[in-house]
Write an enzyme that holds these catalytic residues in place. Structure first.
Site, PDB file in Angstrom:
ATOM      1  N   ASP A  17       0.812  -1.215   0.000  1.00  0.00           N
ATOM      2  CA  ASP A  17       0.000   0.000   0.000  1.00  0.00           C
ATOM      3  C   ASP A  17       0.848   1.269   0.000  1.00  0.00           C
ATOM      4  O   ASP A  17       2.001   1.269   0.427  1.00  0.00           O
ATOM      5  CB  ASP A  17      -0.883   0.028   1.248  1.00  0.00           C
ATOM      6  N   HIS A 164       3.652  -2.275   3.030  1.00  0.00           N
ATOM      7  CA  HIS A 164       3.666  -0.931   2.452  1.00  0.00           C
ATOM      8  C   HIS A 164       4.938  -0.673   1.634  1.00  0.00           C
ATOM      9  O   HIS A 164       6.037  -0.966   2.104  1.00  0.00           O
ATOM     10  CB  HIS A 164       3.557   0.115   3.561  1.00  0.00           C
TER      11      HIS A 164
HETATM   12 ZN   LIG Z   1      -2.643   3.183   3.187  1.00  0.00          ZN
END
Ligand SMILES: [Zn+2]
Length: 196
Positions: A17, A164
């Site tokens: 992400d 992430h």
């Molecule tokens: Zn996020």
């Protein structure tokens, strides 16, 4: 809400992400080394700022997910019109960055802030709401060993791992991934996309 892989069985889906960001190339290199395909939940303004990286993600066979234009939180508290613009504009920005024919299969609400309204908006735009089943909280930089052990303890077959590639210094995420990819292979996992 999708929280498992497309194929089930002893598969796992890696999701990244908040990119594209400075760590995205390193993560792409690692995934390529293990011939792993993953899903990237991109922030619209980051995609617009780095269309070459969006194209590189696609060219490597990975898939894309809408993660809003600006990553506002708490996402579930947004007024309806703002949620529509955050979700639909980000989809347009990522498609624009990726080029003609770019498919965006999923939307993942920032912070997992789904509600009935934004899930309805997502479905209306032809996307599935994407959750996860494994969250090592790598964004909080708990140390690579903590990221590795959280994944190892939480993962079950068919799991979707949240990590992430954007949102700040991702060196711990990269270090953890270097250990997790061979571990997953050794555990007999094959790599899949989330259900769609
Ligand atoms: Zn996020």
């Amino acid at each position: 809400m999708i929280g498992s892989t497309a194929s089930g069985g002893r598969t796992v889906a890696l999701t990244f992400d908040d990119g594209p960001g400075p760590a995205t190339p390193q993560i792409l290199d690692l995934l390529a080394q293990y011939n792993v395909k993953a899903t990237f939940c991109e922030i619209g303004q980051n995609a617009a700022a780095n269309p070459a990286m969006v194209k590189r993600v696609l060219a490597a066979g990975h898939r894309l997910c809408d993660h809003s234009v600006h990553h506002p939180q708490p996402f579930a508290k947004l007024p309806h019109d703002k949620a529509v613009s955050e979700i639909s504009n980000a989809k347009d920005m990522i498609v624009q960055a990726g080029g003609p024919g770019t498919q965006i299969t999923w939307f993942r609400a920032p912070g997992g802030g789904f509600n009935a309204d934004n899930e309805h908006i997502t479905a209306g735009l032809g996307m599935k709401s994407l959750g996860w089943s494994v969250d090592p909280r790598d964004w909080s930089r708990p140390g690579a060993p903590a990221i590795v052990s959280a994944v190892q303890s939480q993962l079950k077959p068919g799991g979707v791992i949240l990590m992430h590639d954007g949102g700040g210094d991702r060196s711990q995420t990269v270090a953890a991934l270097k250990q997790l990819l061979p571990w997953l292979v050794a555990q007999g996992y094959t790599f899949d996309f989330p259900a769609a």
